[in-house]
Design an enzyme around this catalytic site. Structure first.
Site, mmCIF file in Angstrom:
data_model
loop_
_atom_site.group_PDB
_atom_site.id
_atom_site.type_symbol
_atom_site.label_atom_id
_atom_site.label_comp_id
_atom_site.label_asym_id
_atom_site.label_seq_id
_atom_site.Cartn_x
_atom_site.Cartn_y
_atom_site.Cartn_z
ATOM 1 N N ARG A 293 0.573 -1.115 0.159
ATOM 2 C CA ARG A 293 0.264 -0.521 0.202
ATOM 3 C C ARG A 293 1.221 1.259 -0.136
ATOM 4 O O ARG A 293 0.404 2.403 -0.253
ATOM 5 C CB ARG A 293 -0.730 -0.050 0.986
ATOM 6 C CG ARG A 293 -1.647 -1.199 1.173
ATOM 7 C CD ARG A 293 -3.242 -0.570 2.204
ATOM 8 N NE ARG A 293 -2.536 -1.472 2.805
ATOM 9 C CZ ARG A 293 -3.103 -2.895 3.306
ATOM 10 N NH1 ARG A 293 -3.726 -4.013 2.641
ATOM 11 N NH2 ARG A 293 -3.003 -3.157 4.554
ATOM 12 N N GLU B 190 4.507 -11.559 14.295
ATOM 13 C CA GLU B 190 3.155 -12.122 15.007
ATOM 14 C C GLU B 190 4.368 -13.800 15.107
ATOM 15 O O GLU B 190 4.276 -14.233 15.707
ATOM 16 C CB GLU B 190 1.965 -11.803 15.191
ATOM 17 C CG GLU B 190 1.428 -11.792 16.309
ATOM 18 C CD GLU B 190 0.129 -12.040 15.727
ATOM 19 O OE1 GLU B 190 -0.541 -11.331 14.877
ATOM 20 O OE2 GLU B 190 -0.497 -12.414 17.024
HETATM 21 P P1 AMP Z 1 3.527 -3.261 11.717
HETATM 22 O O1 AMP Z 1 5.094 -4.101 11.316
HETATM 23 O O2 AMP Z 1 3.107 -3.824 12.534
HETATM 24 O O3 AMP Z 1 3.750 -1.341 11.770
HETATM 25 O O4 AMP Z 1 2.645 -2.982 10.425
HETATM 26 C C1 AMP Z 1 2.562 -2.457 9.069
HETATM 27 C C2 AMP Z 1 1.923 -3.408 7.767
HETATM 28 O O5 AMP Z 1 0.773 -3.976 8.346
HETATM 29 C C3 AMP Z 1 1.421 -2.124 6.524
HETATM 30 O O6 AMP Z 1 1.901 -2.222 5.794
HETATM 31 C C4 AMP Z 1 -0.364 -1.913 6.999
HETATM 32 O O7 AMP Z 1 -0.433 -2.084 5.739
HETATM 33 C C5 AMP Z 1 -1.302 -3.655 7.856
HETATM 34 N N1 AMP Z 1 -1.715 -3.532 8.748
HETATM 35 C C6 AMP Z 1 -0.792 -3.927 9.893
HETATM 36 N N2 AMP Z 1 -2.589 -3.300 11.379
HETATM 37 C C7 AMP Z 1 -3.038 -2.933 9.991
HETATM 38 C C8 AMP Z 1 -4.685 -2.034 10.530
HETATM 39 N N3 AMP Z 1 -5.039 -2.592 11.883
HETATM 40 N N4 AMP Z 1 -5.225 -2.061 9.357
HETATM 41 C C9 AMP Z 1 -4.564 -1.878 8.389
HETATM 42 N N5 AMP Z 1 -3.517 -2.310 7.528
HETATM 43 C C10 AMP Z 1 -2.430 -2.769 8.960
#
Ligand code: AMP
Length: 176
Positions: A61, A98
């Site tokens: 995205r 995770e």
């Molecule tokens: P993180 O590494 O946990 O910060 O996850 C980031 C990536 O996962 C981003 O590229 C987001 O597109 C996706 N992502 C994680 N959690 C969500 C959420 N609650 N809603 C939408 N996209 C998410």
């Protein structure tokens, strides 16, 4: 449109893709011309006069607004991709998810010591993905880095992975 007005158009999808996740759907921000224009302008406005030479978008995205931001800042666009997608020589950084490990890759010749980089993704959750992207481009010896998200989930404290002197901006904040 203001960021507060844009915030109202983000769609929350409970329990997607797995139970317990409140998925923030950004597609409504892109599908109406006025929203797309305002969202782009509000981000671009934060980085004018910073001398940004490359926008690095995180798969997938980060590829939607990344090139729009780059065009308007007279910068280039560089994709940071999941393993196995980039065809030329790459460097990579692994990170814990995770369940198990993941990695992010970039072409070795895409950035150099003269670059001022804007890292862009749609959303900051736990921060694992962007922290890996940050470590990756720091290994390339770039001049300076800024980090940008459309949305930040503040209670997940994704900012804690980054040094204090790194400028991190998100337009729209939700608790979770
Ligand atoms: P993180 O590494 O946990 O910060 O996850 C980031 C990536 O996962 C981003 O590229 C987001 O597109 C996706 N992502 C994680 N959690 C969500 C959420 N609650 N809603 C939408 N996209 C998410």
């Amino acid at each position: 449109m203001t960021n507060e007005e844009l915030k109202k158009t983000v769609r929350n999808i409970p329990d997607f893709p797995i139970p317990g996740i409140q998925f923030k759907d950004v597609t409504p921000l892109f599908e109406e011309p006025q929203r797309l224009q305002s969202l782009s302008k509000n981000i671009i406005g934060l980085y004018q006069n910073k001398g940004i030479t490359k926008v690095v978008g995180i798969e997938s995205r980060g590829f939607i607004l990344g090139p729009i931001i780059a065009l308007n800042l007279d910068a280039g666009f560089v994709p940071a991709r999941k393993p196995g997608k980039l065809p030329a020589s790459i460097i990579e950084e692994t990170y814990e998810k995770e369940y198990g490990k993941d990695a992010i890759q970039i072409h070795v010749d895409a950035l150099n010591e003269n670059d001022i980089v804007l890292l862009h993704d749609d959303l900051l959750a736990t921060g694992g993905t962007m922290a890996a992207a940050y470590r990756l481009i720091k290994k390339m010896g770039i001049k300076k880095v800024y980090i940008n998200f459309i949305i930040e989930l503040e209670e997940l404290e994704g900012r804690k992975w980054f040094p204090e002197d790194v400028e991190i901006e998100s337009l729209i904040k939700f608790p979770i």
